[in-house]
Each structure stands twice: as structure tokens, then as C-alpha cells.
Design an enzyme around this catalytic site. Structure first.
Site, mmCIF file in Angstrom:
data_model
loop_
_atom_site.group_PDB
_atom_site.id
_atom_site.type_symbol
_atom_site.label_atom_id
_atom_site.label_comp_id
_atom_site.label_asym_id
_atom_site.label_seq_id
_atom_site.Cartn_x
_atom_site.Cartn_y
_atom_site.Cartn_z
ATOM 1 N N GLU A 57 21.164 3.566 52.509
ATOM 2 C CA GLU A 57 22.544 3.093 52.446
ATOM 3 C C GLU A 57 22.898 2.555 51.062
ATOM 4 O OE1 GLU A 57 21.042 1.789 56.609
ATOM 5 O OE2 GLU A 57 20.211 2.360 54.651
ATOM 6 N N ARG A 189 -0.953 17.535 57.034
ATOM 7 C CA ARG A 189 -1.723 16.415 56.473
ATOM 8 C C ARG A 189 -0.834 15.533 55.609
ATOM 9 N NH1 ARG A 189 -7.289 18.708 53.689
ATOM 10 N NH2 ARG A 189 -8.288 19.514 55.592
ATOM 11 N N THR A 201 -18.254 16.240 61.330
ATOM 12 C CA THR A 201 -17.543 17.104 60.401
ATOM 13 C C THR A 201 -17.946 16.797 58.963
ATOM 14 O OG1 THR A 201 -15.667 17.299 61.919
ATOM 15 C CG2 THR A 201 -15.243 17.795 59.605
ATOM 16 N N ASP A 205 -19.578 20.014 57.342
ATOM 17 C CA ASP A 205 -18.655 20.753 56.474
ATOM 18 C C ASP A 205 -18.460 20.123 55.104
ATOM 19 O OD1 ASP A 205 -18.313 22.395 58.653
ATOM 20 O OD2 ASP A 205 -16.391 21.523 59.252
ATOM 21 N N ARG A 212 -4.076 19.350 49.217
ATOM 22 C CA ARG A 212 -4.264 20.105 47.980
ATOM 23 C C ARG A 212 -3.319 21.311 47.870
ATOM 24 N NH1 ARG A 212 -8.961 19.251 50.267
ATOM 25 N NH2 ARG A 212 -9.290 21.434 50.860
ATOM 26 N N SER A 227 -20.298 5.899 63.766
ATOM 27 C CA SER A 227 -20.852 4.747 64.474
ATOM 28 C C SER A 227 -22.045 4.129 63.762
ATOM 29 C CB SER A 227 -21.263 5.147 65.899
ATOM 30 O OG SER A 227 -20.147 5.554 66.642
ATOM 31 N N GLU A 299 -8.562 15.824 62.168
ATOM 32 C CA GLU A 299 -9.266 17.101 62.008
ATOM 33 C C GLU A 299 -10.743 16.808 62.205
ATOM 34 O OE1 GLU A 299 -8.428 19.660 58.743
ATOM 35 O OE2 GLU A 299 -6.379 18.910 58.488
ATOM 36 N N GLY A 301 -14.521 17.458 64.932
ATOM 37 C CA GLY A 301 -15.310 18.429 65.666
ATOM 38 C C GLY A 301 -15.152 18.285 67.158
#
Length: 367
Positions: A57, A189, A201, A205, A212, A227, A299, A301
Site C-alpha cells: 500500500e 524450492r 538422502t 545422494d 540453482r 536423529s 525432498e 527418502g
């Protein structure tokens, strides 16, 4: 009071387009746009760019100048009525002398929640609320979730084959979907305030989980559910943690010998144990909400995906299906227990289904 006109909907749609320009930058604030119209002509417009900066505004009123007197202001969210980092927008509209204010929706923030509209009405300004409300809520679905229930909106992204498999039995998963789907995933993302994954993950990975494929002014917070603090200090997800790409690791016990090298790498360690020696996911979401996180893009597993679903943390599924088959021995999407009957199945509401490159993208919400 006359009902909203076709022009009201047209100008509100324009205000929503302006609000979307703040898609990647306004967190923890909502995305808001404003259009000021006089005699059928737009005389000012603006959008909220980032927290601490002037609200939509204020930008629109500055562009309109003295011509705002007697004009109509279209705002995608109820003008604020309290002093935060900036003065109340309701007062600015009153001081500018606008005749009419059309809002898409009431602000879910308890500090506002109708007070801004009431202040405008008390000043003699004609007020309408509810024009394109559904679209405005979708634009700020995470902000609404955080304000009304105390936890962010969690969107769980999965890339899978047409038979619902996310990786081969040995864990190989790059790449199941095509480049267009991967670019689209980066756009999701980018709109999130945080990207969430699990230690599985990270270990299998070694992802960066940064944005990006598109240009952004800020990187989302990266959150790892780990954990036992098994994240390697050299993991790529920790890259840049000290240079403006923060990382939070949620654990059940911050054993000093494991926590020290991760903190040295720039990670923040957060202890949130449950009775099973795992991370209490509901507490993690509540803590992220306390930190101003509106939307979470997960994202992960099959194990963490299943835990998030079982513990009712997921609001929405973002699934990319590639036109290929991986077979029964490949890994599935979610680690969920077997059902005793079809009556126990979880129902989903499909929100959007479309092709992204050669892949099928499904957006579905849990009831």
C-alpha cells in the site's frame, strides 16, 4: 453497499499478479500487492518486496500521490492496523483520503484479523472484502497455515517412475525425471522458506538442496532430520552454511563429539527427541513456525516420507511421474504400513495435473 463489480475483479487480479512478484522474497511476511484506481485509470501500484521494507500500500500510495484522494485501493490482504517494522497501512490509506478499499481476504494474523478493515470503515471509507479470496489464500497458503494453526504448510515432493518407484534397489535415482521437471522442482524450492530432507538422502545422494535452476535473492533454510547426527561434516548440504545458506540439523540427542564438527561447518543443531529416540516431527514444524517459516518443501527418502505422512505433517503432495517403469524391486515413494482393508486408504484431492516436459506433474492435497 453495492456488490463488487467486474472491474473490481479485474483490478484485484492485477494486484495478485503484483503480489506474486514477492514470491521468493517476502518471508516471513505474506505476499501482498496493491493497485490504486481513479476514474477508471490505474494511478499507483506496488507490492511488498521483503520483510522490513515498505508494504504494498505504501508503494502504491507513493506512486499515486495526491491523486489517491477519492480513489479506490485494491489490496490482496487486509491492510495492517498495528505497528510492526513499519507503520499501519490502514492509517496510510486513511491519511491519503481514499474513498474505497477492496481487499481480497482478511488477514489471518491475530494482531490484525479484521481490525484493519474496521479502522477503515470507522474512518468513513467504503470497504469490501472477499474479492478473489481463493486466489489470495493460495498465494499465501503457508502464511495462513502458520497464523491459523501454528505450523507451516508442508509440501512433499517426489520424483518417481510411472509404477511409483523412486530409486533402484541399490539407491540409484539420478535422474528418473527429465530436465524440465527438475527445473520446475527448483521453482517450488524457491518459493518455500525451508527445504527439508533426511539423513538417508544426505548419506545416499549427498545433495546440495539449494535453488540453482532459477535466479533467487535468497536461499531457503535447509533442514536435515538426523536423529543420531550422522551427517558427514563434508556433506555438500553444509556447503555455504557460513555464507548465507543456513542449515539446521534436527536430532534426538546432540552428542558433543558429533555435534562439534557439524557446528564448526556452520550448521545449527536442534534437539527435539521423542519417546522412540527419533526426532519429534510435530515439534520440529512448530519450531520452524516460531522462526517465521511459512512453507516447507520436503525432498526426502521413503522412510522420512512415510514418517511425515504417518504423523500428519504433510499438507500437499507434489509428484512427478516419469514415463518409465522400474519394477517391483525398486524403492517406493512412502514407507507406510500395510492396510487391513481399502476403507483405511488415505484419500487425496487432486489440485492440478499437467505435463512438465516429458513428465506428468500431480499436485494433490491430503484431506
Amino acid at each position: 453497499m453495492n456488490p463488487p463489480s467486474a472491474d473490481d475483479y479485474r483490478y484485484m487480479a492485477q494486484a495478485l499478479q503484483l503480489a506474486a512478484r514477492g514470491m521468493h522474497t517476502t518471508t516471513p511476511n505474506p505476499r501482498v500487492g496493491c493497485v490504486i484506481v481513479a476514474d477508471g485509470r490505474v494511478i499507483g501500484e506496488g507490492w511488498h518486496e521483503r520483510a522490513g521494507a515498505p508494504h504494498a500500500e505504501v508503494h502504491a500510495l507513493a506512486a499515486a500521490g495526491g491523486a489517491a484522494r477519492g480513489a479506490t485501493a485494491y489490496v490482496t490482504l487486509e491492510p495492517c492496523s498495528h505497528h510492526g517494522r513499519t507503520p499501519p497501512c490502514a492509517d496510510a490509506l486513511i491519511a491519503a483520503g481514499v474513498r474505497r478499499v477492496v481487499a481480497a481476504m482478511q488477514d489471518p494474523n491475530p494482531r490484525v484479523a479484521g481490525r484493519g478493515l474496521a479502522r477503515l470503515a470507522a474512518a468513513g471509507i467504503e470497504v469490501h472484502c472477499g474479492v478473489l479470496e481463493g486466489e489470495a489464500r493460495e498465494l499465501n497458503i503457508g502464511f495462513v497455515a502458520r497464523m491459523t494453526r501454528g505450523r507451516p504448510w508442508l509440501r512433499l515432493k517426489v520424483a518417481a517412475s510411472l509404477d511409483g518407484r523412486t530409486a533402484l534397489a541399490d539407491g540409484a535415482s539420478q535422474w528418473i525425471t527429465g530436465p524440465a521437471a527438475r527445473r520446475d522442482g527448483h521453482a517450488w524450492r524457491a518459493r518455500a522458506c525451508a527445504v527439508l530432507t533426511g539423513i538417508g538422502t544426505v548419506r545416499d545422494d549427498d545433495p546440495q538442496l539449494t535453488v540453482r535452476e532459477i535466479t533467487v535473492a535468497r536461499q531457503p533454510l535447509r533442514v536435515v532430520v538426523d536423529s543420531r547426527l550422522e551427517t558427514p561434516p563434508a556433506a555438500r548440504i553444509l556447503a555455504g552454511a557460513r555464507e548465507g545458506a543456513p542449515v539446521l540439523i534436527a536430532c534426538a540427542a546432540a552428542e558433543p563429539a558429533r555435534a562439534a564438527p557439524l557446528r564448526a561447518a556452520g550448521a545449527e543443531i536442534l534437539e527435539l527427541p521423542n519417546a522412540r529416540g527419533k526426532v519429534e516431527l510435530a515439534d520440529l514444524l512448530a519450531e520452524l513456525a516460531r522462526r517465521g517459516i511459512n512453507e516447507i518443501h520436503a525432498e526426502a527418502g521413503v522412510k522420512l516420507n512415510g514418517s511425515l505422512l504417518r504423523e500428519a505433517c504433510v499438507d500437499e503432495l507434489l509428484i512427478y511421474l516419469a514415463p518409465c517403469l522400474l519394477g517391483d524391486t525398486a524403492l517406493g515413494m512412502f514407507g507406510l504400513p500395510a492396510l487391513a482393508s481399502l476403507a483405511e486408504r488415505r484419500q487425496l484431492a487432486l489440485q492440478d495435473v499437467r505435463m512438465v516436459g516429458a513428465d506428468l506433474r500431480i499436485l494433490a492435497r491430503l484431506g
